[in-house]
Design a protein around this motif. Structure first.
Motif, PDB file in Angstrom:
ATOM      1  N   LEU A 214       0.803  -1.222   0.000  1.00 41.74           N
ATOM      2  CA  LEU A 214       0.000   0.000   0.000  1.00 41.74           C
ATOM      3  C   LEU A 214       0.838   1.275   0.000  1.00 41.74           C
ATOM      4  O   LEU A 214       0.536   2.224  -0.721  1.00 41.74           O
ATOM      5  CB  LEU A 214      -0.921   0.007   1.223  1.00 41.74           C
ATOM      6  N   ILE A 215       1.898   1.301   0.809  1.00 43.38           N
ATOM      7  CA  ILE A 215       2.615   2.557   1.041  1.00 43.38           C
ATOM      8  C   ILE A 215       3.610   2.877  -0.059  1.00 43.38           C
ATOM      9  O   ILE A 215       3.858   4.053  -0.364  1.00 43.38           O
ATOM     10  CB  ILE A 215       3.318   2.511   2.418  1.00 43.38           C
ATOM     11  N   THR A 216       4.200   1.856  -0.701  1.00 41.67           N
ATOM     12  CA  THR A 216       5.191   2.126  -1.743  1.00 41.67           C
ATOM     13  C   THR A 216       4.597   2.887  -2.922  1.00 41.67           C
ATOM     14  O   THR A 216       5.174   3.888  -3.369  1.00 41.67           O
ATOM     15  CB  THR A 216       5.860   0.816  -2.215  1.00 41.67           C
TER      16      THR A 216
ATOM     17  N   GLY B  96      -3.476   6.387   9.379  1.00 42.69           N
ATOM     18  CA  GLY B  96      -4.423   7.495   9.461  1.00 42.69           C
ATOM     19  C   GLY B  96      -3.944   8.706   8.675  1.00 42.69           C
ATOM     20  O   GLY B  96      -4.750   9.405   8.042  1.00 42.69           O
ATOM     21  N   GLY B  97      -2.628   8.960   8.685  1.00 41.03           N
ATOM     22  CA  GLY B  97      -2.083  10.070   7.908  1.00 41.03           C
ATOM     23  C   GLY B  97      -2.217   9.862   6.415  1.00 41.03           C
ATOM     24  O   GLY B  97      -2.544  10.799   5.668  1.00 41.03           O
ATOM     25  N   VAL B  98      -1.984   8.634   5.954  1.00 40.52           N
ATOM     26  CA  VAL B  98      -2.155   8.323   4.527  1.00 40.52           C
ATOM     27  C   VAL B  98      -3.605   8.551   4.101  1.00 40.52           C
ATOM     28  O   VAL B  98      -3.872   9.118   3.036  1.00 40.52           O
ATOM     29  CB  VAL B  98      -1.726   6.868   4.246  1.00 40.52           C
ATOM     30  N   LEU B  99      -4.530   8.126   4.941  1.00 40.64           N
ATOM     31  CA  LEU B  99      -5.960   8.331   4.656  1.00 40.64           C
ATOM     32  C   LEU B  99      -6.291   9.820   4.544  1.00 40.64           C
ATOM     33  O   LEU B  99      -7.024  10.244   3.642  1.00 40.64           O
ATOM     34  CB  LEU B  99      -6.790   7.677   5.758  1.00 40.64           C
TER      35      LEU B  99
ATOM     36  N   TRP C  66      -6.191   5.693  -4.108  1.00 37.17           N
ATOM     37  CA  TRP C  66      -5.215   4.737  -3.570  1.00 37.17           C
ATOM     38  C   TRP C  66      -4.830   5.108  -2.140  1.00 37.17           C
ATOM     39  O   TRP C  66      -4.702   4.245  -1.272  1.00 37.17           O
ATOM     40  CB  TRP C  66      -3.978   4.684  -4.458  1.00 37.17           C
ATOM     41  N   PHE C  67      -4.677   6.409  -1.883  1.00 41.46           N
ATOM     42  CA  PHE C  67      -4.349   6.872  -0.534  1.00 41.46           C
ATOM     43  C   PHE C  67      -5.478   6.540   0.443  1.00 41.46           C
ATOM     44  O   PHE C  67      -5.231   6.108   1.575  1.00 41.46           O
ATOM     45  CB  PHE C  67      -4.085   8.376  -0.535  1.00 41.46           C
TER      46      PHE C  67
ATOM     47  N   GLY D 218      -4.820   3.847   3.362  1.00 43.64           N
ATOM     48  CA  GLY D 218      -4.854   4.324   4.740  1.00 43.64           C
ATOM     49  C   GLY D 218      -5.838   3.553   5.599  1.00 43.64           C
ATOM     50  O   GLY D 218      -5.535   3.188   6.748  1.00 43.64           O
ATOM     51  N   LEU D 219      -7.009   3.283   5.055  1.00 42.37           N
ATOM     52  CA  LEU D 219      -8.020   2.517   5.799  1.00 42.37           C
ATOM     53  C   LEU D 219      -7.517   1.120   6.139  1.00 42.37           C
ATOM     54  O   LEU D 219      -7.657   0.642   7.277  1.00 42.37           O
ATOM     55  CB  LEU D 219      -9.310   2.435   4.987  1.00 42.37           C
TER      56      LEU D 219
END
Length: 423
Positions: free
Chosen positions: A243-245, A306-309, A387-388, A392-393
């Motif tokens: 998810l994060i990459t 939570g920050g990514v969301l 995607w973010f 994030g979720l």
């Protein structure tokens, strides 16, 4: 006189500290050069193509070799002199960058050249990373590992700040081949440090027959499998990397085309992420984490999700909020990475660290190329922000669920067996 001599003795750093930080300083400069060049190359791809798919391919080229080569590279590291492995990896990485410089000078550069060099640099990193992590565990006393990993996260954060900042400045001010030249200079500094430092090695029994590398990998997998909770933690981080990459890969496009900003603002996003990594590393270096460090790790991971969301739901005029949130995400991920690395360095037997680190790295990062492959078409259809939001979720839900898994909460109870070391 006696008191003065005692004071001098107490103020003199121990031998392990002098050796380790000489090596560490060289690697820190090399990381800065690599971060600068990596940012410049990714921004060149973003500006030249304006394509999420091409950015995803570039990101995948930087990950695929580490996924497929790392297990074999780790077994190789355990069989050979780790110092020589790092030397050759640094030398060959610099050679690849030099070839790319010549292509830019000749104005013969093509997108596929960038992809190939990124692939090659990643392949060298597949050998260098397990060798460096295994060497760190041999050079640093176990009581100091958590603080050293926190310091390493701070250095990575500092390079994440200085790399994009210098990359953006030099990208505008200099021809691309001179920007790439910074990587060659910093690689030379790392090589010099390696040449002057003595790195301890595992004492290998004389006359022992070499086993096939595949058998070494099976042994490494069984070692991890016997460590209750370790494989589950690796599975969770595989999901996180999936998810994060892509999210980090899309930072430039998000800044340019959603928030409507320019190259300096794109670099500023990376700078804030790096500042968060420094903050997280300093927090971990001074605090060391809770008594059960895995609890701190899980909480930090959920907060980062939570920050990514939040970044995913921001409107086009929310750039400053996004940049501040990147600081928050970097802080959380720095704490997560530092704690996980310290737990692994303490829990893995010294003579198996190369192959086990490489195997775990391959397993945890293996989902990242798949994420990049899927995220490009996904973003083209649904938008980058989607995607973010989804990522994030999922990060928040998966992280929170780990608080209810006993084998994960008790992962630090594992104690590594002692082996003989040659100083």
């Amino acid at each position: 006189m006696a008191s003065i001599e005692v004071a001098k003795k107490e103020s003199t750093p121990p031998p392990w500290m002098r050796r380790f930080f000489t090596l560490w300083a060289g690697q820190a400069f090399s990381l800065l050069g690599s971060a600068l060049v990596q940012w410049a190359l990714m921004f060149w791809v973003a500006v030249t193509t304006a394509s999420p798919l091409d950015l995803a391919i570039a990101g995948a080229m930087g990950l695929l070799p580490q996924v497929f080569l790392s297990p074999f590279a780790g077994a190789y590291v355990d069989r050979h002199d780790r110092k020589k492995v790092m030397l050759f990896a640094d030398l060959l990485t610099a050679l690849g960058t030099l070839i790319l410089m010549l292509l830019f000078v000749a104005q013969a550069i093509a997108l596929w050249h960038i992809f190939i060099v990124m692939f090659f640099r990643s392949a060298m990193q597949a050998f260098h990373w397990p060798a460096m992590q295994a060497s760190t565990a041999l050079m640093v006393p176990k009581d100091h590992l958590a603080r050293i990993t926190g310091l390493n996260q701070s250095v990575m954060g500092l390079t994440s700040i200085m790399g994009p900042a210098l990359g953006a400045f030099l990208y505008v001010a200099l021809p691309m081949y001179l920007v790439l030249g910074m990587d060659v200079v910093t690689a030379a500094m790392a090589i010099t440090a390696l040449l002057v430092v003595r790195i301890p090695e595992i004492r290998k029994p004389k006359g022992r027959e070499k086993t096939p590398i595949l058998r070494d990998l099976v042994e490494a997998f069984r070692y991890v499998q016997a460590w209750k909770g370790a494989l589950l933690v690796v599975a969770v981080f595989s999901v996180v990397n999936f998810l994060i990459t892509p999210a980090f890969t899309f930072f430039n496009l998000l800044t340019l085309y959603h928030f409507g900003q320019g190259p300096y603002q794109a670099a500023f996003m990376d700078v804030m992420l790096g500042a968060g990594m420094i903050t997280g590393g300093l927090i971990l270096g001074m605090w060391g984490g809770s008594k059960r460090k895995i609890v701190t790790c899980i909480g930090a991971l959920a907060s980062s999700g939570g920050g990514v969301l939040l970044i995913g739901v921001l409107p086009p005029d929310g750039f400053l909020i996004a940049a501040t949130t990147a600081l928050f995400i970097g802080t959380g991920l720095s704490i997560v990475n530092g704690i996980v690395m310290a737990i692994l360095q303490k829990g893995i037997r010294a003579d198996m660290q190369g192959r086990v680190f490489a195997l775990l790295s391959s397993l945890s990062s293996g989902m990242a190329p798949l994420g990049l492959a899927l995220s490009g078409p996904f973003a083209a259809v649904f938008g980058i922000q989607a995607w973010f939001i989804a990522g994030g979720l999922i990060m928040v839900v998966v992280s929170a669920s780990l608080f209810f898994v006993p084998v994960v909460l008790n992962i630090e109870d594992h104690i590594a067996e002692a082996v003989a070391i040659e100083q």
